[in-house]
Structure formats: C-alpha cells, structure tokens
Motif scaffolding. Structure first.
Motif, PDB file in Angstrom:
ATOM      1  N   ASN A   1      -2.062  10.354   1.122  1.00  0.00           N
ATOM      2  CA  ASN A   1      -0.847   9.605   1.426  1.00  0.00           C
ATOM      3  C   ASN A   1      -0.510   9.634   2.909  1.00  0.00           C
ATOM      4  OD1 ASN A   1       0.654   8.388  -0.970  1.00  0.00           O
ATOM      5  ND2 ASN A   1      -0.081  10.327  -1.768  1.00  0.00           N
ATOM      6  N   PHE A   2      -0.813  10.732   3.583  1.00  0.00           N
ATOM      7  CA  PHE A   2      -0.632  10.794   5.033  1.00  0.00           C
ATOM      8  C   PHE A   2      -1.514   9.749   5.712  1.00  0.00           C
ATOM      9  CE2 PHE A   2      -1.989  12.423   9.186  1.00  0.00           C
ATOM     10  CZ  PHE A   2      -0.757  12.495   9.830  1.00  0.00           C
TER      11      PHE A   2
ATOM     12  N   LEU B   1       2.487   6.188  -2.035  1.00  0.00           N
ATOM     13  CA  LEU B   1       3.422   7.215  -1.581  1.00  0.00           C
ATOM     14  C   LEU B   1       4.605   7.309  -2.536  1.00  0.00           C
ATOM     15  CD1 LEU B   1       4.402   9.219   0.608  1.00  0.00           C
ATOM     16  CD2 LEU B   1       5.468   7.267   1.741  1.00  0.00           C
ATOM     17  N   TYR B   2       5.160   6.165  -2.910  1.00  0.00           N
ATOM     18  CA  TYR B   2       6.299   6.159  -3.825  1.00  0.00           C
ATOM     19  C   TYR B   2       5.921   6.790  -5.165  1.00  0.00           C
ATOM     20  CZ  TYR B   2       7.626   2.357  -0.606  1.00  0.00           C
ATOM     21  OH  TYR B   2       7.884   1.584   0.490  1.00  0.00           O
TER      22      TYR B   2
ATOM     23  N   VAL C   1       0.056   6.263   5.173  1.00  0.00           N
ATOM     24  CA  VAL C   1       1.222   6.058   6.040  1.00  0.00           C
ATOM     25  C   VAL C   1       0.782   5.898   7.496  1.00  0.00           C
ATOM     26  CG1 VAL C   1       3.341   7.131   6.916  1.00  0.00           C
ATOM     27  CG2 VAL C   1       2.821   7.200   4.474  1.00  0.00           C
ATOM     28  N   THR C   2      -0.185   6.690   7.929  1.00  0.00           N
ATOM     29  CA  THR C   2      -0.697   6.560   9.288  1.00  0.00           C
ATOM     30  C   THR C   2      -1.305   5.170   9.498  1.00  0.00           C
ATOM     31  OG1 THR C   2      -1.177   8.923   9.394  1.00  0.00           O
ATOM     32  CG2 THR C   2      -2.299   7.528  10.990  1.00  0.00           C
TER      33      THR C   2
ATOM     34  N   SER D   1       0.824  -1.218   0.000  1.00  0.00           N
ATOM     35  CA  SER D   1       0.000   0.000   0.000  1.00  0.00           C
ATOM     36  C   SER D   1       0.855   1.265   0.000  1.00  0.00           C
ATOM     37  CB  SER D   1      -0.952   0.004   1.199  1.00  0.00           C
ATOM     38  OG  SER D   1      -0.237   0.196   2.401  1.00  0.00           O
ATOM     39  N   LEU D   2       2.114   1.138   0.396  1.00  0.00           N
ATOM     40  CA  LEU D   2       3.008   2.299   0.373  1.00  0.00           C
ATOM     41  C   LEU D   2       3.388   2.697  -1.051  1.00  0.00           C
ATOM     42  CD1 LEU D   2       5.360   1.521   3.388  1.00  0.00           C
ATOM     43  CD2 LEU D   2       3.562   3.253   3.253  1.00  0.00           C
TER      44      LEU D   2
ATOM     45  N   VAL E   1      -0.498   2.431   7.898  1.00  0.00           N
ATOM     46  CA  VAL E   1       0.604   1.467   7.937  1.00  0.00           C
ATOM     47  C   VAL E   1       1.252   1.451   9.324  1.00  0.00           C
ATOM     48  CG1 VAL E   1       2.941   1.012   7.043  1.00  0.00           C
ATOM     49  CG2 VAL E   1       1.066   1.542   5.458  1.00  0.00           C
ATOM     50  N   ILE E   2       1.472   2.638   9.880  1.00  0.00           N
ATOM     51  CA  ILE E   2       2.084   2.718  11.198  1.00  0.00           C
ATOM     52  C   ILE E   2       1.189   2.099  12.266  1.00  0.00           C
ATOM     53  CG2 ILE E   2       2.816   4.324  13.025  1.00  0.00           C
ATOM     54  CD1 ILE E   2       3.804   6.173  10.709  1.00  0.00           C
TER      55      ILE E   2
END
Length: 118
Positions: free
Chosen positions: A104-105, A82-83, A108-109, A78-79, A111-112
C-alpha cells in the motif's frame, strides 16, 4: 472548468472508491458466514447491500469522470486497495502485515509521483 467544481468531482471519485471498498467488506462479511439453505448465502442483507452500493458507486464514478481527466480517475481508483486494508482492519479485525503495508505504501507513492508529473 471552475476549480471548486473540479474539486467536487475529485471528492466524488474518492467517495466512490471508499464506498466501493466498504461494499467489498460487506461481501466478505457475508462470505464468512455459512447459511442454510445454500441460496441464503447469495440472497441476504450483506450481499444485497454490497451489490447495491457497488451499483451506486458505478453511477458516482460516471459522474466523477464528467469533471476529471480519465488518467486521474484511474489513479484514484487504485487507492481502493488502501481503503480496503484500513476497512478490513476496522471491521474484520484483519492484521495489517508488513507485506500489505509495503504494498500500500508503494501504491500511495505511485499515486503521489503520478500526480506530481505532467
């Protein structure tokens, strides 16, 4: 499994995602150019390289899944959004809009948060 070996599999998955995103950029660069005759739009260096890199990414992803749990593989994939946003800015000079940045934020959130959970 050895921690260092598992880290290598994670790096392979991340590298595969970045490489896959780069192949998408190549395909978009090819699509932006009109060629004559029409078949040259489908058979040119960018398209061949893009699909070749995608094939390599499939192999790298299979290798990565040998050493990481499937749930983490899906999260790492899923990142790619972002790439792609970053590579589009660098190579295609596309603007990073507020909507893209917020989206994208959120990825990433997620994923974290997923990585911190059990």
């Amino acid at each position: 499994m050895d921690v260092l070996k598992m880290f290598g599999y994670f790096l392979t998955a991340v590298f595969s995602g970045v490489l896959s995103s780069f192949s998408q950029i190549l395909l978009k660069m090819s699509a932006a150019k009109r060629r004559q005759p029409v078949w040259k739009e489908y058979i040119n260096l960018y398209v061949i390289a893009g699909y070749g890199i995608m094939a390599l990414c499939m192999i790298l992803t299979v290798i990565a899944y040998k050493g990481i749990p499937f749930k983490y593989g899906a999260v790492l994939e899923s990142l790619a959004y972002l790439y792609i946003m970053i590579l589009s800015r660098v190579f295609l000079k596309e603007e990073i809009t507020r909507k893209k940045a917020v989206g994208n934020f959120m990825i990433v959130t997620g994923v974290i948060l997923f990585s911190l959970g059990k």
